[in-house]
Each structure stands twice: as structure tokens, then as C-alpha cells.
Design an enzyme around this catalytic site. Structure first.
Site, PDB file in Angstrom:
ATOM      1  N   GLU A   1      -6.591  -6.901  -1.822  1.00  0.00           N
ATOM      2  CA  GLU A   1      -7.091  -6.852  -0.409  1.00  0.00           C
ATOM      3  C   GLU A   1      -8.497  -6.053  -1.092  1.00  0.00           C
ATOM      4  O   GLU A   1      -8.825  -4.858  -1.308  1.00  0.00           O
ATOM      5  CB  GLU A   1      -6.270  -5.694   0.187  1.00  0.00           C
TER       6      GLU A   1
ATOM      7  N   GLU B   1       0.937  -1.266  -0.079  1.00  0.00           N
ATOM      8  CA  GLU B   1      -0.081  -0.041   0.589  1.00  0.00           C
ATOM      9  C   GLU B   1       0.750   1.173  -0.072  1.00  0.00           C
ATOM     10  O   GLU B   1       0.481   1.980   0.483  1.00  0.00           O
ATOM     11  CB  GLU B   1      -0.984   0.088   1.488  1.00  0.00           C
TER      12      GLU B   1
END
Ligand SMILES: *[C@@H]1O[C@H](CO)[C@@H](O)[C@H](O)[C@H]1NC(C)=O
Ligand SMILES: *[C@@H]1O[C@H](CO)[C@@H](O)[C@H](O)[C@H]1NC(C)=O
Ligand SMILES: *[C@@H]1O[C@H](CO)[C@@H](O)[C@H](O)[C@H]1NC(C)=O
Ligand SMILES: *[C@@H]1O[C@H](CO)[C@@H](O)[C@H](O)[C@H]1NC(C)=O
Length: 968
Positions: free
Chosen positions: A277, A188
Site C-alpha cells: 500500500e 497490517e
């Protein structure tokens, strides 16, 4: 309307395009077992929908239970586990790494492989993950350089970690017959990006021998590292559409994301669409509403609507974060979250099934078994109701077309009826065709409807019910479809005959036969209805099972090691099915007495369940039925209210004559920490090598008559608390970071040495999501000043966990202990000799100040074939504030805040808890207010199953006499 049997030229053109573009785009090596194209990932040449679930071994510190989790993954249809590897869990000190016991990554990866679960490895170095320091080790908090950027100091550190962890990842890759299929770079990483750092990580993995394709999970579809320097092989992103406010579990956005397909075609059109995710639940902060609310927010309806929307957009790699959340035990959670990381995930913290798990099984099994879904392109599609959105997906290699229907307004709870205008090789007409029937989306629902699909010897024209799966039972084709109870369904196949027979629960089955099409209509029942058709020509007999949703939830489709799929209905969980000769051996769990129904080859005459023979009878429609026992035995749970508890006060540090000779002087005059202190010396525990749990600071000063106040500014995260004493007198306890105490002159000893004692009960460190070094926010005090006409000099010492970075207990590891007196003395460990302690009762009735420890033991003796996940509950409605640490057999499995919550029930994983023997509990109570009484402490089962869970051995961990050191 007659069915047009036209193979249009359009589908031919499409399949040609499909063939031409089916190039092997693997940037790694075209001989590698993992390749891909724009449609999907191929493993050993076979396309797979990557249906992945996130699992964190460090949130289940009982390696034998990893078997249970991966076996449940398999049963639910997950074929992949995405796993973060947590640097700080393995490294107490720079240069020191531990991969033994609960940290055994070889065992972890081999266990995944044993159950046929592939792995997406995510070793960071940064992982976020709601763990302390976002996964960094405590020792990195004192690094001078900024993390997550290219600089030599940080690079030396993270390369050390990757060198160590790669020793376990490299040999467990798929090309070495292991489980790892994809390897993520960083995590991320969207803020303050340094592409050279991304590239350096990828290079390091390659140098160490990682050959599987590299991936990156952009926190949103942001086009970061999809192209250019630092880009990865298969880019993807994360999606959390309902976010994390579990207080409002009914609030959904008005629209699911409909831009993924276009984004993907612009940004990485040669790669499969990957969502690394996607929301499987939500985390909950200190003081939050608790995980039952998160499970409501991200419930099975969410799974229906939002996951199907991902498929409509074209995703063929999807990882649900979390599939099993587990427990952020010890000092592993980041400051904002508490011990439980249940996450409202499909498999609960206590490893139990939830309605969402069953929904996931319905989807994942369909995606496993209906292969044309893996090579689709979007086509135009229409419905006759503006409230409904339809996405058409056609197989580029064939004629199969899927229609994914959902409400235009995602959060609506309306019931809408509609027809789909089919445009397939089987013709152009609206379905359902039967008058006065329709497809229904009742409330938050979405459906994947399959058309023009060949299964077994059958040609399905369409089904307005969703398919669970289909199998071959000898020469007969069996297909199971479902929808909510009471909804219409229409199912049409090519057939030479119109004859049908219906059995089971009444579903108002009717049929019509026209132009070689057999159309079957029904209403989805409570339970299942069975419709059989005759064979004709090349088409064999077919058994159509029509289930209501609840009944479908309890159908399982286990695959034997020989590759046969068996259908089993009824049990809470079916773990495995093996066929040997005439015997079918099933394993699984029951929660109650259960009727079982099985669809398997006629050659099978004998069925066993967990090794015990099941008497089965054959139904008229060729299935086997029988009965399974539920858990009947009483399981004895000791009453801790009746136990003999021992008590000891445990804050001698507050007394003036406490001997702190061995404590570390806190005398630094500088710190590289970005949070510069407001006074010196530096009172940041991290700067003195203490990174976890409770911290004591003792400051000595000579009193002068002009001192009037003590000002204290703590640096700490949510949930923390601190208390101050002068010369043993309690000044107060705070849960906010700042206070100024008025000093009554009787507290101070004029012209004598005075001692300030400060106890800081910490929660973990922050993370570093936005690349601003927030993980370095220190734990300690930025200001402790005696105020009067002048500021008085104070000479400080600090104490944290015993040994600091030289941890005393390498088995339980760097995140188990803090600096409480009892922790340093080993009072939390089994067999600590507490005979000399006072007897006490719990709940306690006598107010206690400072720190108090309570100890007792209890025995369990559960039947071997039972799964009885256990917890400890704290019940307390009093308003005097305290914090507590819960230790079971020396493992810190809970941080309780009676005034804040929300967690009151703490899971004790079997393996740390002995289900057949003696257990030791220690509870440390830290009074924030002046005098507190520990509330009720009870043992509580989360459930009771008759279970085929793999056997769980105790994790070997030292008792008191085996621990290395007890320096104070
Ligand atoms: C398929 O999706 C792309 C990207 O969103 C879009 O531009 C195109 O119009 C769609 N094609 C059809 C036939 O709907
Ligand atoms: C859907 O969201 C809109 C906008 O927030 C809100 O006004 C509406 O009440 C929501 N509907 C439902 C049924 O929750
Ligand atoms: C304090 O502890 C140190 C180190 O253990 C020891 O050498 C010293 O004698 C102790 N002092 C007193 C007064 O007990
Ligand atoms: C307190 O005074 C004594 C005697 O003057 C001195 O030795 C000691 O260092 C002083 N302590 C502090 C903390 O200033």
C-alpha cells in the site's frame, strides 16, 4: 566531449552476478506461473513491474461499473488490482453468507481478468480499510475472545469466512486461468502479534487450495512476518508519507524514505521489494476539509516525487491505495469517516479522470514497456548540484542505467538546474552536453532518466527528458519523451547520419552530429514537436516526439489483443485499440471536441472511434490526424425543487402509547464487552443482535416525586447524535456522548407509567488496528439513570434494523438499513404507497421535530453513449442540527450531517440510479435540535462525457411490495 564506446568489464561482471542470482526462489512450486527473485515478480516466466491499484467492489455496488473501472485501470497502465474482501459485507449472521448480486465475487474476479488485470487478493480476515469493525461482521462484536489472536472461538469464526470466500478465490487463481497472482495474509498486523495465528491463516488458505505466493503488508517497514513463524513468501510494507491531514495540503515531509533499499537488503533480500500500500490519496474524517483538499495533498506532484522515490529505492511491486476509492455506502464506513471514500484517488468517486491519473499513466506505461528497469542494482551516481539527489540503477543483465533525480529536500519548491555525470558503457561525461543548457527540477518534481538503452533498432545513449514509451511503427522506431513546458531537453542516439527534420510546434530544435552520435536539443513545447531521423545501416528511421507535460498527459499507449501498441493523443480517455486489416478501432471518452493524432502501422487507412468512422489525414511526419466530437447534446436534469414531495412524521416511538410489544427486551445483566456498562441492564444494541444504523431504546418507569434529573451516557463514534424524550416531550439532542437533563416535574406522570425514548443515530463501529478489540466498542448507552434521592428502576426494550441479524432485505444486504420507523416499514423502498402522506416542499419551510421522511420520484433519460455520473447535493446553511439518510431506489447512499459535513454531494452509481427511467428518492431527517427544516436537495452531474463505457444494467433489487417483512 567525445563519447567513449567502451564496454567496460564492470558491466560484464554485473551481468554474470545477475545470471547467477536469477534463481527461482518460489517457495510455492517452481512450476507455478508466479515466481520471483530479488529483482521482480515473473508471471509465466515474464518479468513484470507490478503496478497495482487498490479497488473495493463493496464501494461500487453496481457490478456492471466494475467493467468501467478495470478498463480505466488498463488504460492508465495498472496491470494489477489489489482487492480487500469484506467479511461483514457478506455475512449478516454467523453461518450465513451471500455472494450474489452486488456481492458476486465470481463476476468481480472474472471482470478483472477480462481486462487483463491481475489481482492481489486480501481476504483478511481482518482488513481495517475504514470499514465498520475493520471488516468484521456485526455478529463478531459479541465474541467473548479477543480478535486477531490464536484462540478457538475466533478461529472458528474466521475459518468459516475463509472457507466461504476461498470458494471464489481458489478457482480464480492464475494457475487455474484466473486473475489472482498473490494472496495476502491478515492485514497490517503489527501490534499484539501472535505468529501462530498468522501461520494458521496461511495454512488454512493452503488447505483450501490457494497456491499463489502469500504476502503481508506490514504497516511500515517493521520486519514483521518477513522471517520466522508466520512469515510469508513475499513480504512488503505500506507507506503514507504525507499522512492524512488534508487541511494542510501543501505540507510535505522534508525527506522521502531513503532507507527502503537497505531495509530490504537486510530483511528479505531474496524477494522483490514490495510496497503493498502506497499513498494514492487520503481518507477524510467527519468535519474534515473534504476530498478536494485530499486530492491536493496527494496530487500529481506527490505522485511524481514519492512514487519515483520508491523506484529509486528498488521497489518493483507497488500498489496505490486507493486507485478508485468509491463510496462507503449504507452502514459500511467505520465511525470516523463519512459516506464518500473518494480518497482523492486518481480515479474520482464519480469515475472521472484527474491530473494524477494522467501522471500515473506516464509512469506506469514507462514501467510496462522499458524492461531493463525490472532487474537493476544500485550504483554510485553524481550530479553537480548539492540540492539534487540522484540514484543510479543499472540493469544487471545489460548496460542500461537509470538515473532517478529528485530534490534532496523533498518539500522544496525551488527550481534547481544541474548536470548528471554519466558513467555508462557509452562513456563518462556530464549531461546535458550542450552549453548553457541543463536538467531542471522546478519545484516538486522528480525524473527517471534512461541511458544506454536499446529500443527497436536504436541505441539511446541518454535522454534528459523522461520516456513515456516507444513503439515500432512498421520499420520506424517511435519514442515519446516529455518534461514540463519550457525545460531544456537533450536526446542522443547512435546514428550514421546527422540529418533531422522537425515538425509541429516550435521547440527550437537543434542537433549536432559527432563520432556517430546524433544529439538533439530542444525546449519542451506547449504541445508536441516531432523530430525524424534518417535510417542508416542497421538503424531504421526514428520519430522522436517531444511533448510538454500537459500534452504528454493526453498521450495514450493502448495495446491491442494482438500485442501491438498504438500511440494516440488527444482524448480524455482511450479505452482500447484493435487493429483488423486496414482498420484501427479505437474506443474511449471525450469531454470536449478533440483533435486526435494516431501513430500506427501505415497499413491502417481507416480509423473508427466508438464504432464511428473518423476522417483522418496523414501528416508529413507519418501520423494520422482527425477530429472527434465532444458531448454536445443537452442532458436534461430534473429540478427536484419543482417536484411533488410527500412528507410523513416518523417518530411514533416517542409516544407513551406506542406499541412496542414486539421489541426485544433489553434485560441482560452481563456483557462480555470490554467496555463494561456503568449500570444495568446492558443497553448495548450489539448484545441484542442490532449492529447497524439508528437504534431506539424505550424505558418504562414509575415516577416518584424525588426524581430530578436524567443522566445519559451514549457509546457512539464521531458524527453520531442522540435525542431523548420523556412521555413524548423532547428533552434535547446531543452530538457529544454525555448529558444530564433537569426534569421539570410537569414532564413526569406521578404514580403512573412513564416512558423514556432514546434515539441513537450511529455511525459505524471502530476498527481494530492495534489489536485491542476496539471494534467491539458498543453502540448504545452505558448509562441511563433517573436521579433523585434514589435511583429508579427502568425496564427497557430495544429496536434496531428489522430482523436484526435475520435481515429482511438480503439483496441490499446487512449494511443498508437501521432501526428508524420508516426503515422498518419500508418507506425507503421504491413504490412505497405514500399517497396518503402530506404534500411538502423541499427545501422545507416548516420546522419539524423528531424524525421526518420525505419522498419523491424523478425520471432520467440520458443518451446511451453518454456518461453523466450523477449526485444529490444537500445545501443548507442553517445552524439547527440534523442528520439525514439518503435513499435512492431503496439503497442508502448517503449520511448527511448539516452542522458537521463536510460531504454535501452524494454519488449515485448508475445501476442503482436508473439513467433511463424512473427513480425514487427517500430522505429521512433526524432532528437533533428541537425543530429543523430540510434544506435544498438537488440533482447534480459530476461531468458529461461522450463515452464508450460498457453498458450498465440496473441492479435487481426488491421494491416495497417485494420485501419480505415489515414488522415494527
Ligand atoms: C546500494 O544500496 C545499499 C543498500 O542501501 C548500500 O549499502 C550500497 O552502498 C549501495 N551501493 C552503491 C554502489 O551505492
Ligand atoms: C519544508 O519543511 C520544513 C520543515 O517542516 C519547513 O520548515 C519548510 O517551510 C517546508 N518548505 C516548504 C517549501 O514547504
Ligand atoms: C401490540 O402489538 C402486538 C403484536 O403485534 C399485538 O398482539 C397487540 O394486540 C398490540 N396491542 C395493542 C394495544 O394494539
Ligand atoms: C409500575 O407500577 C405498576 C403497579 O405497581 C407495576 O405493575 C409495574 O411493574 C411498575 N413498572 C415498573 C417499570 O416498575
Amino acid at each position: 566531449m567525445p563519447v567513449k564506446k567502451l564496454f567496460t568489464s564492470i558491466s560484464l561482471v554485473l551481468s554474470l552476478i545477475g545470471a547467477a542470482s536469477g534463481l527461482n526462489n518460489s517457495a510455492v512450486n517452481s512450476n507455478h506461473p508466479v515466481t520471483w527473485d530479488q529483482y521482480s515478480l515473473k508471471i509465466n516466466g515474464e518479468r513484470q513491474f507490478i503496478f497495482s491499484g487498490e479497488f473495493h467492489y463493496y464501494r461500487l455496488p453496481s457490478p456492471d461499473l466494475w467493467d468501467d473501472i478495470f478498463e480505466k485501470f488498463k488504460a492508465l497502465g495498472f496491470n494489477t488490482a489489489s482487492i480487500y474482501f469484506y467479511w461483514g459485507y457478506h455475512s449478516a449472521k454467523q453461518g450465513v453468507y451471500d455472494f450474489e448480486g452486488v456481492r458476486d465475487l465470481s463476476k468481480l474476479l472474472e471482470t478483472a481478468e477480462k481486462y487483463g488485470i491481475n489481482v492481489i487478493s486480501r481476504a483478511g480476515p481482518y482488513i481495517n480499510a475504514e470499514v465498520s469493525e475493520g471488516g468484521y461482521p456485526g455478529w463478531l462484536t459479541t465474541m467473548k475472545s479477543k480478535a486477531r489472536l490464536g484462540n478457538p472461538e475466533y478461529e472458528t469464526a474466521w475459518k468459516e469466512w475463509l472457507t466461504e470466500v476461498d470458494r471464489y478465490l481458489v478457482p480464480n487463481q492464475i494457475d487455474k486461468d484466473g486473475s489472482i497472482i498473490l494472496n495476502q495474509i491478515e492485514n497490517e498486523y503489527a501490534y499484539g502479534r501472535d505468529p501462530s495465528y498468522m501461520k494458521a491463516i496461511a495454512d488454512k488458505f493452503r488447505e483450501d487450495g490457494m497456491t499463489v505466493p502469500s504476502t503481508f503488508n506490514d504497516p511500515w517497514p517493521g520486519d514483521h512476518f518477513a522471517r520466522g513463524e508466520g512469515s510469508v513468501d513475499i513480504y512488503g510494507w505500506d507507506g503514507y508519507p504525507v499522512q492524512f491531514d488534508c487541511r494542510s495540503p501543501d505540507i510535505w515531509p522534508t525527506n522521502a524514505s531513503t532507507y527502503y533499499r537497505e531495509f530490504h537488503s537486510n530483511v528479505n533480500p531474496t524477494q522483490p521489494m514490495a510496497i503493498y500500500e502506497f499513498q494514492g490519496g487520503a481518507f477524510d474524517p467527519w468535519g474534515g476539509p473534504g476530498y478536494d483538499s485530499c486530492r491536493k495533498l496527494v496530487n500529481e506532484q506527490f505522485a511524481k516525487v514519492f512514487y519515483k522515490n520508491n523506484y529509486a529505492q528498488g521497489a518493483t511491486i507497488q500498489n496505490l491505495y486507493m486507485a478508485y476509492g468509491g463510496t462507503s455506502w449504507g452502514e459500511s464506513p467505520t465511525s470516523s469517516v463519512y459516506t464518500s471514500y473518494d480518497y482523492g484517488a486518481p480515479i474520482s468517486e464519480a469515475r472521472l479522470m484527474t491530473p494524477k491519473a494522467y501522471e500515473i499513466k506516464l509512469q506506469a506505461t514507462f514501467l510496462r514497456d522499458v524492461k531493463p528497469f525490472l532487474t537493476t542494482t544500485n550504483i554510485t551516481a553524481e550530479v553537480d548540484n548539492f540540492a539534487i539527489r540522484v540514484d543510479g540503477l543499472r540493469d544487471v543483465n545489460g548496460a542500461t542505467t537509470f538515473y532517478i533525480v529528485q530534490h534532496q529536500v523533498t518539500n522544496t519548491t525551488n527550481s534547481d538546474n544541474f548536470h548528471i555525470n554519466l558513467s555508462t558503457v557509452d562513456g563518462e561525461f556530464a549531461i546535458p552536453r550542450k552549453a548553457n543548457t541543463q536538467i531542471t527540477l522546478n519545484g516538486r518534481d522528480a525524473k527517471i532518466l534512461t541511458t544506454s538503452y536499446d529500443f527497436g533498432s536504436q541505441h539511446l545513449l541518454y535522454s534528459t527528458s523522461e520516456i513515456f514509451t516507444h513503439i515500432k511503427q512498421d520499420s520506424r522506431d517511435v519514442i515519446l519523451v516529455y518534461a514540463y513546458e519550457g525545460e531544456h531537453g537533450e536526446f542522443a542516439i547512435s546514428s550514421g547520419f546527422g540529418d533531422i527534420q522537425a515538425y509541429g510546434v516550435n521547440a527550437n530544435v537543434s542537433s549536432s552530429f559527432d563520432d556517430s552520435v546524433l544529439q538533439i536539443n530542444y525546449i519542451h513545447p506547449e504541445g508536441s514537436t516531432y523530430v525524424s531521423t534518417a535510417s542508416s545501416g542497421d538503424r531504421s528511421e526514428m520519430l522522436l516526439i517531444v511533448s510538454g507535460y500537459n500534452s504528454a498527459s493526453r498521450w495514450w499507449a493502448p495495446q491491442s489483443s494482438g500485442g501491438e501498441t498504438v500511440l494516440v493523443s488527444g482524448p480524455y480517455l482511450v479505452r482500447s485499440a484493435e487493429i483488423e486489416g486496414t482498420q484501427l478501432a479505437l474506443t474511449g471518452d471525450t469531454d470536449v471536441d478533440t483533435d486526435i493524432e494516431i501513430i500506427v502501422s501505415d497499413l491502417v487507412s481507416e480509423v473508427t472511434w466508438n464504432g464511428i468512422n473518423v476522417k483522418v489525414t496523414t501528416t508529413q511526419y507519418g501520423t494520422l490526424t482527425g477530429k472527434l466530437p465532444g458531448p454536445e447534446e443537452d442532458v436534461e436534469i430534473p429540478d427536484l425543487g419543482q417536484a411533488v414531495w410527500k412528507y410523513s412524521p416518523a417518530s411514533p416511538e416517542t409516544a407513551n402509547d406506542f406499541n412496542d410489544t414486539n421489541w426485544v427486551p433489553a434485560d441482560h445483566k452481563t456483557t462480555s464487552n470490554p467496555w463494561q456498562p456503568m449500570m444495568l441492564p446492558v443497553l448495548y444494541a450489539d448484545d441484542y443482535g442490532y449492529h447497524t444504523g439508528s437504534l431506539w431504546f424505550r424505558g418504562k418507569f414509575n415516577a416518584t416525586s424525588d426524581i430530578t434529573r436524567l443522566r445519559v451516557n451514549a457509546t457512539m463514534g464521531p458524527g453520531s447524535a442522540w435525542m431523548a424524550w420523556i412521555n413524548g416531550d423532547y428533552l434535547g439532542g446531543m452530538t457529544n456522548h454525555f448529558n444530564e437533563f433537569q426534569l421539570n416535574n410537569t414532564v413526569l406522570r406521578q404514580a403512573e407509567e412513564n416512558v423514556i425514548s432514546l434515539l441513537l443515530w450511529t455511525t459505524g463501529h471502530q476498527e481494530d488496528f492495534v489489536t485491542d478489540d476496539e471494534y467491539k466498542q458498543p453502540r448504545g448507552f452505558s448509562d441511563v439513570s433517573l436521579l433523585g434521592s434514589n435511583t429508579t428502576e427502568i425496564s427497557w426494550k430495544v429496536q434496531g434494523n428489522i430482523g436484526g441479524q435475520e435481515i429482511a432485505d438480503t439483496v441490499r444486504g446487512p449494511l443498508n438499513e437501521g432501526g428508524l420507523y420508516g426503515e422498518r416499514m419500508g418507506w425507503h423502498l421504491p413504490e412505497y404507497p405514500d399517497e396518503s402522506w402530506e404534500d411538502a416542499t423541499v427545501p422545507d419551510t416548516i420546522g419539524k421535530s423528531g424524525v421526518s421522511w420525505y419522498r419523491t420520484t424523478f425520471e432520467l433519460d440520458f443518451p446511451k453513449n453518454y456518461d453523466v455520473p450523477m449526485g444529490i447535493r444537500f445545501s443548507d446553511t442553517k445552524t439547527e442540527r440534523y442528520r439525514a439518510l439518503l435513499f435512492i431506489n431503496g439503497w442508502q447512499l448517503g449520511k448527511y450531517a448539516n452542522d458537521l459535513g463536510p460531504q454535501t454531494l452524494f454519488y449515485l452509481p448508475e445501476g442503482l440510479l436508473n439513467h433511463n427511467g424512473k427513480n425514487s428518492i427517500a430522505v429521512a431527517v433526524i432532528a437533533v435540535d428541537e425543530a429543523v427544516t430540510l434544506g435544498e436537495v438537488t440533482l447534480e452531474p459530476y461531468g458529461k462525457l461522450l463515452s464508450a463505457k460498457p453498458a450498465v444494467g440496473m441492479v435487481e433489487s426488491p421494491s416495497y411490495s417485494e420485501r419480505v417483512s415489515f414488522l415494527i
